[in-house]
Design a protein around this motif. Structure first.
Motif, short mmCIF file in Angstrom:
data_model
loop_
_atom_site.label_atom_id
_atom_site.label_comp_id
_atom_site.label_asym_id
_atom_site.label_seq_id
_atom_site.Cartn_x
_atom_site.Cartn_y
_atom_site.Cartn_z
N GLY A 43 0.85 -1.18 0.00
CA GLY A 43 0.00 0.00 0.00
C GLY A 43 0.89 1.23 0.00
O GLY A 43 2.08 1.18 0.35
N TYR A 44 0.33 2.37 -0.39
CA TYR A 44 1.16 3.56 -0.57
C TYR A 44 1.87 3.98 0.72
O TYR A 44 3.09 4.15 0.75
N LYS A 46 2.44 2.43 3.74
CA LYS A 46 3.38 1.47 4.34
C LYS A 46 4.65 1.37 3.51
O LYS A 46 5.75 1.28 4.05
N THR A 47 4.49 1.35 2.18
CA THR A 47 5.67 1.26 1.32
C THR A 47 6.52 2.52 1.44
O THR A 47 7.76 2.46 1.51
N THR A 73 1.89 2.09 -8.22
CA THR A 73 1.33 0.79 -8.55
C THR A 73 2.08 0.25 -9.76
O THR A 73 2.84 0.98 -10.42
N GLN A 183 -5.55 -6.17 -1.17
CA GLN A 183 -4.50 -5.14 -1.18
C GLN A 183 -3.28 -5.46 -0.32
O GLN A 183 -2.16 -5.33 -0.77
N THR A 184 -3.44 -5.84 0.95
CA THR A 184 -2.28 -6.04 1.83
C THR A 184 -2.27 -7.45 2.41
O THR A 184 -3.30 -8.12 2.51
N ASN A 187 -4.33 -7.75 5.61
CA ASN A 187 -5.77 -7.94 5.36
C ASN A 187 -6.10 -9.39 5.06
O ASN A 187 -7.17 -9.89 5.42
#
Length: 735
Positions: A43-44, A46-47, A73, A183-184, A187
């Motif tokens: 994800g934006y 965390k990255t 992405t 996404q993660t 999740n």
């Protein structure tokens, strides 16, 4: 005052020198910007959180470059690489393979080493998880038909590594009930614990990190296909693959790439406190390429072109062996078939062989007792097995035709040991008849074996063929008569069409003669009436008689008109050298009175250069008459104003092309393909029978070997657009 002005001027010069020096110094020492793209696999946010310390370190290490972090992405990264708005990037291995194939890269700069409890990991793997209390899923094969949750299908450690393990176990993606993207990795774990999905795919180390952060209890999770690797501290379900590559695009200065790589290799352990241990030299990504090929992932999702020559070049030895083997097997099979037909087969082998044959088989010993009957024979005869084995063979195989003729082919084979093939009707237990083909063969043991098959369908097929042959024979006998009848019908139809063609042409000629004669006859009538009045009043003068010469001239012109029309109708059927434009003007002269009466203006282009050809001028004039008459009719019918017909003569590469274009609104799309058919007309029957354009086409085909085409096209008249029909006449120029 002057001295103060000089000092002010010198101050200004000093300030300007300082400004220029400042600008020059800044431009001299300005750092070059390096755009560093990172795939947002977490994800934006965390990255970004993970890679910002690395970028800070690089900016402190590099003296000539400024590194700018771009979290993207995969789609955004592809676009930025295509636009060359990225310089250096890092992503998962399978995405790297796709980029390497599609874009021009400078090669792998370095490979990521993840930090794990003070140790480094330069390999990654995937983990397959389910709830610990799920007793239905314990092995890879249990995942078939189950619902799967993953960060995305583009994650190497979060999807593709696991799918490859399933692929090797014989399970395809299509065998899964569903794949949900969340996404993660975190999740995914939450979905499994909340019982929202049956199976989850995550990257290695995620479970351990979440347990360390007190987010989960590892006892609640079950890892499927758990593997152990030396010096690898995490639970993993798949093969290990190289970590993320860092790669440069080809447009980046090689010196910048070397300094960037040097900075990565200089990272000391625990310098970057975000899970990055450091970077090593570029790893071997062949295992990742093999995974992508097997799973048909980009860039291997399109099969390469593969020809028969490629197959031969790669497998020629095996192909030769296979062909030889096939030939040997074929020869052996042929020999075996002959042996099975001719050799005497032992009883035990015979029974085992005949039990599986697809036809009815009965084996009778020398005492005329049935000793073997297969299931097909039982079904066809209608007896049960016990009845067949105790009955005398005469009751078992009753053949209608043979019995009526007083013969028994089975007994004949017993006596002369000859193999026989017979078609007959088998009498079943219930008395019904079954058409069969029997093969009766003698055995060394003194008995016979009888093989028979139902030929009902073959007989039915033969009867069908006979019926069809009879129908074909009748058809052939009647075909000649039908051809004669059809030819006569066509001949009569052609005569009718030719008669109607002549009547149509004659009707047009009479119409045009009436237009031509109307004005001269009116003039004659007027002049004669004047003479009569003067004669009655006694005022007739010699000069009036002399003016009678005008009547002679008018009647002469009428006679010439008759000659012109007779020439047009009769025609000269000898080809002659003539001027194309003259044929047109002959048609124009005939139609001129009606054209003027209807206010139709003819505009001719290309008449400055006369075009000559060998052919039939009168026939071409008739073609012009047909098309011009059609244009006149439509312009009058639709009450178009102004009424314009444009005619152009063009000579191109030994071809003559004539276009006639009106502004009458064009031809409807649903009928334009039919306008050249005989008897096709949109006019009232009093206006024609629909043969005009058909005649024109026939004349061009028969006399000139040419064609006539029609289409709708715009025409500009006084800055205004009009739609109209455009006819194109085209034929070869002949010397």
């Amino acid at each position: 005052m002057r001295k103060r002005f000089i000092m002010f001027k010198q101050s200004i010069r000093i300030i300007l020198v300082l400004i220029v020096s400042f600008i020059f110094t800044n431009s001299l020492y300005a750092k070059e910007k390096v755009r560093f793209g990172v795939f947002a696999y977490l994800g934006y946010e965390k990255t970004k959180e993970k890679y910002e310390p690395l970028v800070e370190y690089l900016n402190n290490f590099l003296t000539e470059e400024e590194v700018i972090l771009e979290v993207l992405t995969q789609e955004e990264m592809d676009k930025r690489i295509d636009e060359k708005s990225l310089d250096i990037a890092t992503t998962n291995p399978t995405h790297f393979l796709f980029i390497r194939t599609k874009y021009d890269l400078g090669g792998v700069v370095a490979t990521l080493m993840e930090s794990s409890s003070g140790h480094y990991l330069d390999r990654l793997g995937g983990v397959i998880i389910t709830r610990a209390d799920n007793i239905l899923i314990n092995e890879l094969k249990d995942i078939k038909g189950k619902a799967v949750v993953a960060p995305s299908q583009k994650h190497m450690g979060g999807f593709r590594a696991q799918i490859y393990e399933l692929y090797k176990a014989g399970i395809d993606v299509s065998d899964l009930k569903s794949v949900t993207e969340v996404q993660t990795h975190q999740n995914v774990v939450k979905y499994i614990l909340d019982n929202k999905s049956e199976v989850g795919f995550i990257r290695e180390g995620v479970l351990e990190q979440m347990a360390k952060d007190n987010l989960i209890n590892l006892d609640d999770i079950k890892v499927i296909n758990l593997k152990q690797y030396d010096n690898f501290p995490y639970m993993v379900s798949t093969k290990l693959y190289p970590e993320w590559p860092v790669f440069a695009l080809n447009h980046v200065d090689k010196r910048i790439v070397r300094r960037f790589a040097s900075a990565l290799f200089s990272i000391e352990p625990d310098t970057i406190r975000s899970g990055i241990y450091g970077y090593s030299t570029g790893a071997d990504y062949l295992d990742v390429e093999e995974l992508s090929r097997q799973l048909r992932l980009p860039p291997f999702d399109v099969a390469p072109e593969f020809s028969l020559l490629d197959i031969w070049n790669k497998w020629n030895f095996l192909i030769i062996i296979a062909v030889i083997a096939f030939m040997v097997i074929s020869i052996l099979a042929a020999k075996l078939a002959i042996m099975l037909r001719d050799e005497k087969i032992e009883k035990s082998f015979r029974n085992s062989l005949l039990s599986g044959i697809g036809e009815g088989v009965v084996s009778i010993n020398k005492d005329l007792q049935a000793e073997y009957v297969n299931n097909i024979a039982i079904e066809l005869l209608g007896y049960d097995k016990n009845e067949l084995l105790i009955e005398n063979n005469k009751n078992i195989l009753r053949l209608k035709n043979s019995m009526e003729a007083g013969k028994c082919p089975v007994l004949d084979t017993f006596n002369d040991h000859k193999t026989r093939s017979v078609n007959d009707f088998l009498v079943k237990k219930d008395g019904s008849l079954l058409p069969v083909n029997l093969t009766i063969a003698y055995m060394d043991s003194g008995g016979v074996v009888i093989i028979f098959r139902d030929i009902s369908q073959a007989i039915e097929y033969e009867q069908t063929l006979k019926a069809q042959a009879l129908e074909l024979k009748e058809l052939n006998e009647n075909l000649e008569q039908k051809i004669i009848i059809e030819v006569e019908k066509n001949r009569k139809q052609n005569l009718i069409i030719e008669q109607q063609l002549r009547l149509s042409a004659l009707g047009e000629i009479i119409t045009n003669i009436s237009h031509h004669w109307r004005q001269p006859l009116s003039a004659i009538t007027t002049y004669l009436g004047t003479l009569q009045i003067k004669s009655e009043l006694g005022t007739l003068e010699p000069a009036d008689i002399e003016e009678a010469q005008q009547i002679i001239e008018v009647t002469t012109s009428l006679s010439k008109t008759i000659d012109d029309f007779r020439s047009l109708v009769s025609g000269n059927h000898e080809a002659e050298h003539f001027c194309i434009q003259n044929s047109f003007y002959k048609a124009y002269d005939i139609l001129e009175p009606s054209l003027k009466e209807n206010n139709i203006h003819i505009e001719v282009s290309g008449e400055g250069s006369k075009i000559f050809s060998k052919g039939f001028p009168n026939e071409l004039t008739q073609v012009f008459l047909k098309i011009l008459n059609n244009a006149q009719d439509i312009l009058v019918l639709k009450d178009i104003h102004p009424r314009i017909v444009k005619v152009a003569f063009i000579e191109i590469n030994e071809k003559i092309r004539i276009t006639i274009h009106d502004n009458g609104g064009g031809i409807s799309d649903d009928i334009i393909k039919n306008i050249f058919d005989p008897y096709f007309t949109t006019k009232h029957k009093s206006r024609g029978v629909g043969l005009g354009l058909y005649i024109a086409v026939k004349i061009m085909q028969d006399y000139f070997g040419g064609i006539i085409l029609a289409k709708n096209e715009e025409m500009i008249i006084e800055h205004k657009e009009y739609l109209g029909a455009k006819f194109t006449i085209e034929f070869d120029k002949r010397a």
